[in-house]
Scaffold this motif. Structure first.
Motif, PDB file in Angstrom:
ATOM      1  N   HIS A  28       0.711  -0.998   0.569  1.00 59.50           N
ATOM      2  CA  HIS A  28      -0.353   0.421   0.078  1.00 59.50           C
ATOM      3  C   HIS A  28       0.838   1.114   0.271  1.00 59.50           C
ATOM      4  CE1 HIS A  28      -4.034   1.206   0.377  1.00 59.50           C
ATOM      5  NE2 HIS A  28      -3.174   2.375   1.266  1.00 59.50           N
ATOM      6  N   LEU A  29       1.882   1.159   0.821  1.00 58.75           N
ATOM      7  CA  LEU A  29       2.681   2.461   0.915  1.00 58.75           C
ATOM      8  C   LEU A  29       3.822   3.113  -0.484  1.00 58.75           C
ATOM      9  CD1 LEU A  29       3.802   2.162   4.428  1.00 58.75           C
ATOM     10  CD2 LEU A  29       3.080   3.963   3.463  1.00 58.75           C
ATOM     11  N   TRP A  30       3.873   1.440  -1.001  1.00 56.87           N
ATOM     12  CA  TRP A  30       4.342   1.492  -2.576  1.00 56.87           C
ATOM     13  C   TRP A  30       4.011   2.045  -3.024  1.00 56.87           C
ATOM     14  CZ3 TRP A  30       8.327   2.047  -5.329  1.00 56.87           C
ATOM     15  CH2 TRP A  30       7.881   1.758  -6.571  1.00 56.87           C
ATOM     16  N   TYR A  31       2.401   1.492  -3.698  1.00 60.84           N
ATOM     17  CA  TYR A  31       1.950   2.101  -4.839  1.00 60.84           C
ATOM     18  C   TYR A  31       1.461   4.083  -4.275  1.00 60.84           C
ATOM     19  CZ  TYR A  31       0.252  -2.654  -5.028  1.00 60.84           C
ATOM     20  OH  TYR A  31       1.206  -4.189  -5.415  1.00 60.84           O
ATOM     21  N   SER A  32       1.183   4.385  -3.151  1.00 56.33           N
ATOM     22  CA  SER A  32       1.236   5.614  -2.728  1.00 56.33           C
ATOM     23  C   SER A  32       2.329   6.789  -2.825  1.00 56.33           C
ATOM     24  CB  SER A  32       0.885   5.298  -1.515  1.00 56.33           C
ATOM     25  OG  SER A  32      -0.400   4.438  -0.782  1.00 56.33           O
ATOM     26  N   LEU A  33       3.579   5.426  -2.494  1.00 50.03           N
ATOM     27  CA  LEU A  33       4.367   6.811  -2.873  1.00 50.03           C
ATOM     28  C   LEU A  33       4.650   6.993  -4.127  1.00 50.03           C
ATOM     29  CD1 LEU A  33       7.130   7.841  -1.303  1.00 50.03           C
ATOM     30  CD2 LEU A  33       8.344   5.611  -1.418  1.00 50.03           C
ATOM     31  N   GLN A 160      -4.931  12.204   0.809  1.00 48.76           N
ATOM     32  CA  GLN A 160      -5.583  10.683   0.190  1.00 48.76           C
ATOM     33  C   GLN A 160      -5.057  10.133  -1.093  1.00 48.76           C
ATOM     34  OE1 GLN A 160      -6.602  14.672  -2.961  1.00 48.76           O
ATOM     35  NE2 GLN A 160      -6.535  16.240  -1.124  1.00 48.76           N
ATOM     36  N   VAL A 161      -4.075   9.729  -1.433  1.00 48.68           N
ATOM     37  CA  VAL A 161      -3.610   8.862  -1.676  1.00 48.68           C
ATOM     38  C   VAL A 161      -3.794   7.293  -0.943  1.00 48.68           C
ATOM     39  CG1 VAL A 161      -1.010   8.542  -1.316  1.00 48.68           C
ATOM     40  CG2 VAL A 161      -1.884   7.892  -3.481  1.00 48.68           C
ATOM     41  N   ILE A 162      -3.582   7.576   0.215  1.00 43.34           N
ATOM     42  CA  ILE A 162      -3.450   6.661   0.398  1.00 43.34           C
ATOM     43  C   ILE A 162      -4.671   5.607   1.036  1.00 43.34           C
ATOM     44  CG2 ILE A 162      -3.422   5.548   3.497  1.00 43.34           C
ATOM     45  CD1 ILE A 162       0.009   7.589   3.418  1.00 43.34           C
ATOM     46  N   ALA A 165      -6.284   4.574  -2.613  1.00 46.65           N
ATOM     47  CA  ALA A 165      -5.357   3.699  -2.923  1.00 46.65           C
ATOM     48  C   ALA A 165      -6.094   1.785  -2.990  1.00 46.65           C
ATOM     49  CB  ALA A 165      -3.905   3.141  -2.250  1.00 46.65           C
ATOM     50  N   THR A 166      -6.576   2.119  -1.273  1.00 47.29           N
ATOM     51  CA  THR A 166      -7.952   0.702  -1.720  1.00 47.29           C
ATOM     52  C   THR A 166      -8.551   0.573  -3.136  1.00 47.29           C
ATOM     53  OG1 THR A 166      -9.573   2.367  -0.390  1.00 47.29           O
ATOM     54  CG2 THR A 166      -7.693   1.349   1.208  1.00 47.29           C
ATOM     55  N   VAL A 167      -8.934   1.011  -3.859  1.00 45.71           N
ATOM     56  CA  VAL A 167      -9.839   0.675  -4.519  1.00 45.71           C
ATOM     57  C   VAL A 167      -8.951  -0.024  -5.872  1.00 45.71           C
ATOM     58  CG1 VAL A 167     -11.146   3.002  -4.551  1.00 45.71           C
ATOM     59  CG2 VAL A 167      -9.279   3.719  -6.193  1.00 45.71           C
ATOM     60  N   ALA A 168      -7.381   0.306  -5.551  1.00 39.69           N
ATOM     61  CA  ALA A 168      -6.734  -0.795  -7.020  1.00 39.69           C
ATOM     62  C   ALA A 168      -7.052  -2.237  -6.611  1.00 39.69           C
ATOM     63  CB  ALA A 168      -4.930   0.078  -5.828  1.00 39.69           C
ATOM     64  N   ALA A 169      -7.868  -2.639  -5.553  1.00 41.40           N
ATOM     65  CA  ALA A 169      -8.104  -3.578  -5.533  1.00 41.40           C
ATOM     66  C   ALA A 169      -9.181  -4.721  -5.583  1.00 41.40           C
ATOM     67  CB  ALA A 169      -7.929  -4.031  -3.824  1.00 41.40           C
ATOM     68  N   TYR A 170      -9.405  -3.594  -6.350  1.00 42.83           N
ATOM     69  CA  TYR A 170     -10.705  -3.949  -7.394  1.00 42.83           C
ATOM     70  C   TYR A 170     -10.231  -4.262  -8.715  1.00 42.83           C
ATOM     71  CZ  TYR A 170     -14.302  -1.551  -4.234  1.00 42.83           C
ATOM     72  OH  TYR A 170     -15.403  -1.914  -3.177  1.00 42.83           O
ATOM     73  N   ILE A 171      -9.565  -4.140  -9.220  1.00 45.78           N
ATOM     74  CA  ILE A 171      -9.077  -4.777 -10.393  1.00 45.78           C
ATOM     75  C   ILE A 171      -7.822  -6.060 -10.259  1.00 45.78           C
ATOM     76  CG2 ILE A 171      -9.485  -2.831 -11.813  1.00 45.78           C
ATOM     77  CD1 ILE A 171      -6.285  -1.569 -11.877  1.00 45.78           C
ATOM     78  N   GLY A 172      -7.756  -6.267  -9.118  1.00 44.85           N
ATOM     79  CA  GLY A 172      -7.108  -7.224  -8.784  1.00 44.85           C
ATOM     80  C   GLY A 172      -5.234  -7.423  -8.652  1.00 44.85           C
ATOM     81  N   LEU A 173      -5.526  -5.759  -8.128  1.00 51.39           N
ATOM     82  CA  LEU A 173      -3.796  -5.243  -7.388  1.00 51.39           C
ATOM     83  C   LEU A 173      -3.823  -5.693  -6.180  1.00 51.39           C
ATOM     84  CD1 LEU A 173      -1.582  -4.321  -8.778  1.00 51.39           C
ATOM     85  CD2 LEU A 173      -2.046  -2.224  -7.337  1.00 51.39           C
ATOM     86  N   VAL A 199      -6.062   1.175   7.193  1.00 54.62           N
ATOM     87  CA  VAL A 199      -5.097   2.630   5.947  1.00 54.62           C
ATOM     88  C   VAL A 199      -5.972   3.703   7.109  1.00 54.62           C
ATOM     89  CG1 VAL A 199      -6.679   3.589   4.360  1.00 54.62           C
ATOM     90  CG2 VAL A 199      -6.171   1.018   4.721  1.00 54.62           C
ATOM     91  N   SER A 200      -6.803   3.813   8.128  1.00 54.20           N
ATOM     92  CA  SER A 200      -6.408   5.013   8.825  1.00 54.20           C
ATOM     93  C   SER A 200      -5.833   5.639   9.463  1.00 54.20           C
ATOM     94  CB  SER A 200      -7.875   5.256   9.431  1.00 54.20           C
ATOM     95  OG  SER A 200      -9.040   5.252   9.135  1.00 54.20           O
ATOM     96  N   VAL A 201      -5.501   4.478  10.450  1.00 54.32           N
ATOM     97  CA  VAL A 201      -4.271   4.438  11.271  1.00 54.32           C
ATOM     98  C   VAL A 201      -2.979   4.894  10.727  1.00 54.32           C
ATOM     99  CG1 VAL A 201      -2.760   3.449  13.364  1.00 54.32           C
ATOM    100  CG2 VAL A 201      -5.215   3.599  12.872  1.00 54.32           C
ATOM    101  N   LEU A 202      -2.589   3.805   8.606  1.00 53.34           N
ATOM    102  CA  LEU A 202      -1.476   4.771   7.745  1.00 53.34           C
ATOM    103  C   LEU A 202      -2.080   5.944   7.869  1.00 53.34           C
ATOM    104  CD1 LEU A 202       0.929   2.833   6.993  1.00 53.34           C
ATOM    105  CD2 LEU A 202      -0.830   2.245   4.821  1.00 53.34           C
ATOM    106  N   ALA A 203      -2.842   6.333   7.692  1.00 50.88           N
ATOM    107  CA  ALA A 203      -2.704   7.466   6.958  1.00 50.88           C
ATOM    108  C   ALA A 203      -2.206   8.844   8.336  1.00 50.88           C
ATOM    109  CB  ALA A 203      -4.106   8.509   6.072  1.00 50.88           C
ATOM    110  N   LEU A 204      -2.856   8.587   8.551  1.00 53.00           N
ATOM    111  CA  LEU A 204      -2.898   9.766  10.160  1.00 53.00           C
ATOM    112  C   LEU A 204      -0.801   9.876  10.470  1.00 53.00           C
ATOM    113  CD1 LEU A 204      -5.912   8.906  12.769  1.00 53.00           C
ATOM    114  CD2 LEU A 204      -4.461  10.663  11.223  1.00 53.00           C
TER     115      LEU A 204
END
Length: 272
Positions: A28-33, A160-162, A165-173, A199-204
């Motif tokens: 998740h952090l890799w996609y966001s970064l 915003q991106v963190i 980025a959860t939506v990436a799972a909808y296409i298999g990521l 996800v919330s804690v990671l964003a904070l």
């Protein structure tokens, strides 16, 4: 429900394995970064140019209008367009990163533009008067003064991106979105809620780290730091503030002394 979520979060089985929570957080952090770095490579130079020259301000308005685009719908559209043209895991990664980049360009571009635009024109004129040229003014004057708003835009982009980025799972990521998508599909609402909490804690946490970085790199003079105060927070007296008091005190005492001298002189003259 809360007890079940806490048990899921603290279970060693949840954190272990290639599909464990630790691996999902790294993904998740890799996609966001990756998305923020690509977006910053586009938005930061563009924002500096628009703010410095005052041209093409419509680009900032156009970028802000992209906030209204539904992220999930855009993700499916880009995946259907690019997916058949790309093979392997890149068929899922590239559409997701493209959508996330489009999502985080507006806050970065707006922050950079607003920061440079807000620099005092007198400061620019003084820099040019010292012989600085265009890029020197940008690097040595505008960027340092615009740094608070630039970093605020980056913090907003990361948040915003963190969260998105959860939506990436909808296409298999991968990433933390897997817990949300798979949990809803299988009816495992404990992992769904647990993934949302992570996800919330990671964003904070990321926002807290960036806030600390901003506090360290931004000059206190640009953030309203303490000036002219003691360590106890009380204002230190200055020469300008004490001089009127001394002058007033001396002027108050002078007439008395003058009157006394005049009176003494009058008595002596009368006695004479």
């Amino acid at each position: 429900m809360i007890a079940s979520i806490l048990e899921w979060l603290t279970s060693s089985a949840t954190w272990s394995g290639e599909a464990g929570l630790g691996a999902r957080i790294v993904e998740h952090l890799w996609y966001s970064l990756l998305a923020v770095v690509i977006a910053a490579a586009v938005a930061v130079p563009l924002g500096l140019w628009v703010g410095h020259t005052g041209r093409a301000r419509w680009l900032v308005s156009l970028a802000n209008s992209l906030r209204a685009v539904p992220t999930l719908g855009l993700l499916f559209a880009v995946a259907l367009w690019l997916g058949p043209k790309i093979s392997g895991e890149l068929a899922f990664l590239i559409p997701s990163v493209v959508v996330l980049v489009i999502l985080v360009i507006p806050p970065i571009l707006s922050g950079v533009y607003a920061g440079v635009e807000a620099v005092d024109p007198a400061t620019r004129d003084a820099a040019r008067g010292m012989g600085m040229r265009g890029m020197e003014v940008v690097r040595q004057v505008e960027i340092p003064n615009a740094l608070p708003l630039i970093l605020s835009g980056l913090r907003s982009a990361f948040l915003q991106v963190i969260a998105t980025a959860t939506v990436a799972a909808y296409i298999g990521l991968g990433g933390l979105g897997r817990y949300l998508v798979d949990g809803i599909k299988t009816g495992d609402y404990v992992s769904t809620a647990g993934g949302a909490v992570v996800v919330s804690v990671l964003a904070l946490l990321v926002d807290g780290v960036l806030a600390l970085v901003q506090r360290l790199v931004v000059s206190p003079g640009l953030t309203g730091g303490r000036t002219g105060r003691t360590r106890r927070g009380r204002s230190e007296p200055t020469t300008a503030s004490t001089s009127p008091t001394t002058s007033t005190g001396s002027s108050t005492r002078s007439p008395a002394r003058s009157g006394m001298s005049a009176g003494d002189g009058g008595v002596d003259s009368h006695a004479t």
